[in-house]
Each structure stands twice: as structure tokens, then as C-alpha cells.
Design a protein around this motif. Structure first.
Motif, mmCIF file in Angstrom:
data_model
loop_
_atom_site.group_PDB
_atom_site.id
_atom_site.type_symbol
_atom_site.label_atom_id
_atom_site.label_comp_id
_atom_site.label_asym_id
_atom_site.label_seq_id
_atom_site.Cartn_x
_atom_site.Cartn_y
_atom_site.Cartn_z
ATOM 1 N N THR A 167 0.827 -1.206 0.000
ATOM 2 C CA THR A 167 0.000 0.000 0.000
ATOM 3 C C THR A 167 0.866 1.263 0.000
ATOM 4 O O THR A 167 0.614 2.199 -0.764
ATOM 5 C CB THR A 167 -0.926 0.013 1.235
ATOM 6 O OG1 THR A 167 -1.621 -1.234 1.289
ATOM 7 C CG2 THR A 167 -1.924 1.149 1.163
ATOM 8 N N LEU A 168 1.910 1.263 0.819
ATOM 9 C CA LEU A 168 2.785 2.446 0.870
ATOM 10 C C LEU A 168 3.476 2.669 -0.461
ATOM 11 O O LEU A 168 3.667 3.794 -0.905
ATOM 12 C CB LEU A 168 3.822 2.305 1.994
ATOM 13 C CG LEU A 168 3.288 2.439 3.421
ATOM 14 C CD1 LEU A 168 4.418 2.303 4.432
ATOM 15 C CD2 LEU A 168 2.559 3.769 3.631
ATOM 16 N N ARG A 169 3.857 1.572 -1.135
ATOM 17 C CA ARG A 169 4.505 1.705 -2.445
ATOM 18 C C ARG A 169 3.546 2.344 -3.450
ATOM 19 O O ARG A 169 3.926 3.213 -4.236
ATOM 20 C CB ARG A 169 4.983 0.338 -2.946
ATOM 21 C CG ARG A 169 6.252 0.426 -3.776
ATOM 22 C CD ARG A 169 6.857 -0.951 -4.054
ATOM 23 N NE ARG A 169 7.078 -1.747 -2.862
ATOM 24 C CZ ARG A 169 6.529 -2.945 -2.624
ATOM 25 N NH1 ARG A 169 5.692 -3.479 -3.492
ATOM 26 N NH2 ARG A 169 6.787 -3.604 -1.519
ATOM 27 N N GLU A 170 2.278 1.913 -3.412
ATOM 28 C CA GLU A 170 1.296 2.490 -4.344
ATOM 29 C C GLU A 170 1.057 3.976 -4.062
ATOM 30 O O GLU A 170 0.913 4.776 -4.984
ATOM 31 C CB GLU A 170 -0.028 1.719 -4.255
ATOM 32 C CG GLU A 170 0.060 0.335 -4.908
ATOM 33 C CD GLU A 170 -1.205 -0.500 -4.679
ATOM 34 O OE1 GLU A 170 -1.082 -1.740 -4.657
ATOM 35 O OE2 GLU A 170 -2.296 0.090 -4.514
ATOM 36 N N ALA A 179 6.409 9.084 5.502
ATOM 37 C CA ALA A 179 7.279 9.282 6.667
ATOM 38 C C ALA A 179 7.027 8.197 7.700
ATOM 39 O O ALA A 179 5.902 7.709 7.844
ATOM 40 C CB ALA A 179 7.022 10.648 7.290
ATOM 41 N N LEU A 180 8.080 7.821 8.407
ATOM 42 C CA LEU A 180 7.945 6.889 9.524
ATOM 43 C C LEU A 180 7.972 7.717 10.798
ATOM 44 O O LEU A 180 8.974 8.368 11.099
ATOM 45 C CB LEU A 180 9.107 5.894 9.477
ATOM 46 C CG LEU A 180 8.930 4.563 10.172
ATOM 47 C CD1 LEU A 180 7.611 3.891 9.811
ATOM 48 C CD2 LEU A 180 10.097 3.641 9.839
ATOM 49 N N ASP A 181 6.842 7.724 11.518
ATOM 50 C CA ASP A 181 6.671 8.576 12.689
ATOM 51 C C ASP A 181 7.322 7.944 13.918
ATOM 52 O O ASP A 181 7.473 6.730 13.979
ATOM 53 C CB ASP A 181 5.160 8.741 12.947
ATOM 54 C CG ASP A 181 4.828 10.026 13.670
ATOM 55 O OD1 ASP A 181 5.753 10.719 14.108
ATOM 56 O OD2 ASP A 181 3.627 10.333 13.793
ATOM 57 N N ASP A 182 7.687 8.774 14.889
ATOM 58 C CA ASP A 182 8.170 8.287 16.192
ATOM 59 C C ASP A 182 9.289 7.273 16.047
ATOM 60 O O ASP A 182 9.352 6.294 16.798
ATOM 61 C CB ASP A 182 7.011 7.655 16.996
ATOM 62 C CG ASP A 182 5.833 8.594 17.150
ATOM 63 O OD1 ASP A 182 6.048 9.814 17.139
ATOM 64 O OD2 ASP A 182 4.699 8.106 17.268
ATOM 65 N N ASP A 197 9.571 1.191 2.177
ATOM 66 C CA ASP A 197 10.278 2.292 1.530
ATOM 67 C C ASP A 197 9.743 3.594 2.092
ATOM 68 O O ASP A 197 8.607 3.953 1.819
ATOM 69 C CB ASP A 197 10.028 2.261 0.014
ATOM 70 C CG ASP A 197 10.739 1.087 -0.626
ATOM 71 O OD1 ASP A 197 11.865 0.788 -0.192
ATOM 72 O OD2 ASP A 197 10.168 0.470 -1.539
ATOM 73 N N VAL A 198 10.557 4.259 2.877
ATOM 74 C CA VAL A 198 10.099 5.544 3.403
ATOM 75 C C VAL A 198 11.004 6.666 2.904
ATOM 76 O O VAL A 198 12.164 6.451 2.593
ATOM 77 C CB VAL A 198 10.003 5.548 4.953
ATOM 78 C CG1 VAL A 198 9.040 4.492 5.442
ATOM 79 C CG2 VAL A 198 11.364 5.355 5.590
ATOM 80 N N ASP A 199 10.418 7.859 2.829
ATOM 81 C CA ASP A 199 11.153 9.026 2.331
ATOM 82 C C ASP A 199 11.697 9.886 3.457
ATOM 83 O O ASP A 199 12.595 10.693 3.253
ATOM 84 C CB ASP A 199 10.219 9.920 1.490
ATOM 85 C CG ASP A 199 9.546 9.124 0.387
ATOM 86 O OD1 ASP A 199 10.245 8.725 -0.546
ATOM 87 O OD2 ASP A 199 8.316 8.885 0.478
#
Ligand code: C2E
Ligand code: MG
Ligand code: MG
Ligand code: MG
Length: 284
Positions: A167-170, A179-182, A197-199
Motif C-alpha cells: 500500500t505504501l509503495r502504491e 514518513a515513519l513517525d516516532d 520504503d520511506v522518504d
């Protein structure tokens, strides 16, 4: 018996489990109609680029609930209940629509803002059709995906990592920043980085609050920032409250900062004034 803490919040330390359950049930009941009753609102906290010579302004949309019956309820209290009851799906969709509506209005009025960032629970990402929901909301609100950032709260229980990764890739393919929080709290941070994959990495504010010289947290922040830099992604320090913290982070090549030093979360009109002042420091 209740003990008053500095922050002004009441903690009942010998509250029975029955009382706590009763309170949670009350919150759940009132939360069920919060969207329909118009009791929810968003505030916006500025996130600024801090590298020398860099300019950039984001806003994190943060949810506020003013219940007619319970008064203001903090997100730390009601978000976990919204997650465990599944209400987060409806509430999260309201948040996304509201944030995109606001971003569309800001863009059309020429307000200088780069992105609006919206918090997402893993539960939302696991819903079939979530990407379509996002696409529909973007279309209906006339928003460009490149004005949006989505924050995955790492502490949320992630049961279906494969689904979330896809889902994140789409979403990322649409042009949305992830973004990956905390980051750094919880126990799976490094493996999560490997699978998603995070930016952008958002460094949890518990590290920042103890970042003084020689501290362990300072070493950990350094490690986190070098991970971000090796992966070629941006980093946001959360909860920056002092000039000293900001200078240290800048020295360690952290790219962005958020926290009370820059600004607390603001309502729409306050944020608009902030953004105009940010781009035109000459104005008062
Ligand atoms: P978060 O996403 O990590 O948001 C940052 C929190 O830190 C916010 O608390 C913000 O007001 C607070 N904060 C910012 N700067 C400082 C600072 O310098 N010092 C201190 N002590 N605190 C600072 P808030 O608004 O109470 O939100 C708490 C959490 O609730 C958020 O943490 C997020 O996990 C969750 N949340 C808020 N809105 C939403 C939403 O729309 N959806 C979801 N799923 N979760 C949300
Ligand atoms: Mg967040
Ligand atoms: Mg955070
Ligand atoms: Mg947090």
C-alpha cells in the motif's frame, strides 16, 4: 485520589480497572458520533527545513476532539480507542479529507506551503481499497499528491507488513511522501526500515529532549541521522524545544525540525499568518 502533574493532566493512580473501562466505554460511545456531530477539528504544526541555506515549510495536521459531553479529549487518549474499535477508519478518512480540502484552499490562495502531513494508523493502510480512497479524496478536493505527506505511526501494531509495504509503495507511486513517525521507539524500527520504503524519518521527541552533550540519546540521534543520510532520506526531529537542541541537530545534518521552539500546533488562521511570515521575514 488523583495526582496533579505539571502538565495539568489528572492521573488517577489507584483508579480501579472498572472505572478505567467505564471511561473508555464512555469515550467510545461519544467518539462514535464525533464525526457526524462536527466535534473534530485539525490544527497544524509547522515543520521547517533547518539545513543552512535551505527553505521549506510543511504542516503536520493534528486531530483535536472537543466532545460536547466530555470536553476536550487528548489524542493520546482517544486514538488508541479509535484504533481498537475500528472507528479510526472513519475518523482517519475525515482527517485526510479535511487536510486535503485545506491544502487545496491554501494552494489556490497562493499560501506558500510545501506539504501537509497527515498521520495514518496501520489499520487504515490495511483496509482494502485504501489507495482508491486516497485517490478519490485527492480528486474531490482538487489536491496534488505532491502536496501530501503521510506519517505511519510506528508504534501502531503492524500485523500485515506485506500489505502495508504494498500500500505504501502504491501511495508513493502517486507522488505522496511517506514518513515513519516516532522513529526509534518500539522494538522493530530497523527491520521496519528494511521492509518499507520511506522518504522521511521522524525522530521521536523522547530522544530530542535528552540530546544534551555526552548523553546516550545524543549518540543515538547521531546514529539515526547517519542511517537517514546513508539511505538518502530526510529527517525530522520532533519536539525541538530549545535553541541548543536545534543547533546540535543542525550540526548533525538533521534536515528538518518540528517543536514548540518553532511553533506549537496552530489553528488555520494562525498557521496562515505563520506561513506568510516564514516566507517574508521582513514583515512583522
Ligand atoms: P505525533 O504524530 O508524534 O505528533 C506529535 C505530537 O507531539 C503532537 O501531540 C504535538 O502536539 C506534540 N508536540 C509537538 N512539538 C512538541 C514539543 O516541542 N514538545 C512536546 N512536549 N510535544 C510536542 P498531539 O497533537 O497530542 O498528538 C499525539 C499523537 O496522537 C500524535 O503523535 C499521533 O500519534 C496521534 N494523532 C494525532 N492526530 C492524529 C490523526 O489524525 N490520526 C492518527 N492516526 N493519529 C493522530
Ligand atoms: Mg505524526
Ligand atoms: Mg511523532
Ligand atoms: Mg508521537
Amino acid at each position: 485520589r488523583a495526582k496533579k502533574l505539571g502538565g495539568g493532566c489528572l492521573v488517577c493512580y489507584d483508579e480501579s480497572m472498572v472505572e478505567q473501562t467505564t471511561r473508555e466505554v464512555a469515550i467510545e460511545q461519544h467518539l462514535r458520533k464525533a464525526v457526524a456531530e462536527g466535534e473534530l477539528a485539525l490544527v497544524y504544526q509547522p515543520i521547517q527545513a533547518i539545513a543552512k541555506g535551505k527553505c521549506g515549510l510543511f504542516a503536520e495536521a493534528l486531530l483535536r476532539w472537543h466532545s460536547r459531553e466530555l470536553g476536550p479529549v487528548r489524542p493520546d487518549l482517544f486514538i488508541p480507542i479509535a484504533e481498537s474499535t475500528g472507528l479510526i477508519v472513519e475518523i482517519g478518512e475525515w482527517v485526510l479529507r479535511q487536510a486535503c480540502t485545506q491544502l487545496g484552499l491554501w494552494r489556490r490562495s497562493g499560501l506558500p506551503i510545501d506539504r501537509v502531513s497527515v498521520n495514518l494508523s496501520a489499520i487504515q493502510l490495511e483496509q482494502p481499497g485504501f489507495v482508491d480512497t486516497v485517490r478519490t479524496i485527492l480528486a474531490e478536493t482538487g489536491c496534488d499528491p505532491d502536496g501530501l505527506m503521510l506519517e505511519l505511526t510506528e508504534s501502531a501494531v503492524i500485523s500485515r507488513m506485506d500489505v502495508i509495504a504494498r500500500t505504501l509503495r502504491e501511495l508513493s507511486d502517486l507522488g505522496i511522501l511517506i514518513a515513519l513517525d516516532d522513529f526509534g521507539i518500539g522494538y522493530s524500527s530497523l527491520s521496519v526500515l528494511n521492509q518499507l520504503d520511506v522518504d522521511v524519518l521522524k525522530i521521536d521527541r523522547s530522544f530530542i529532549s535528552r540530546i544534551h552533550d555526552g548523553s546516550k540519546d545524543r549518540a543515538l540521534v547521531k546514529v539515526i541521522l547517519s542511517i537517514a543520510s546513508l539511505l538518502g532520506i530526510d529527517s525530522i526531529a520532533e519536539g525541538v524545544e530549545t535553541e541548543e537542541q536545534l543547533e546540535m541537530l543542525r550540526g548533525m545534518q538533521c534536515t528538518h525540525a518540528q517543536g514548540y521552539l518553532l511553533s506549537k500546533p496552530l489553528d488555520r488562521a494562525e498557521f496562515e499568518r505563520y506561513a506568510v511570515r516564514y516566507r517574508n521575514p521582513g514583515l512583522t
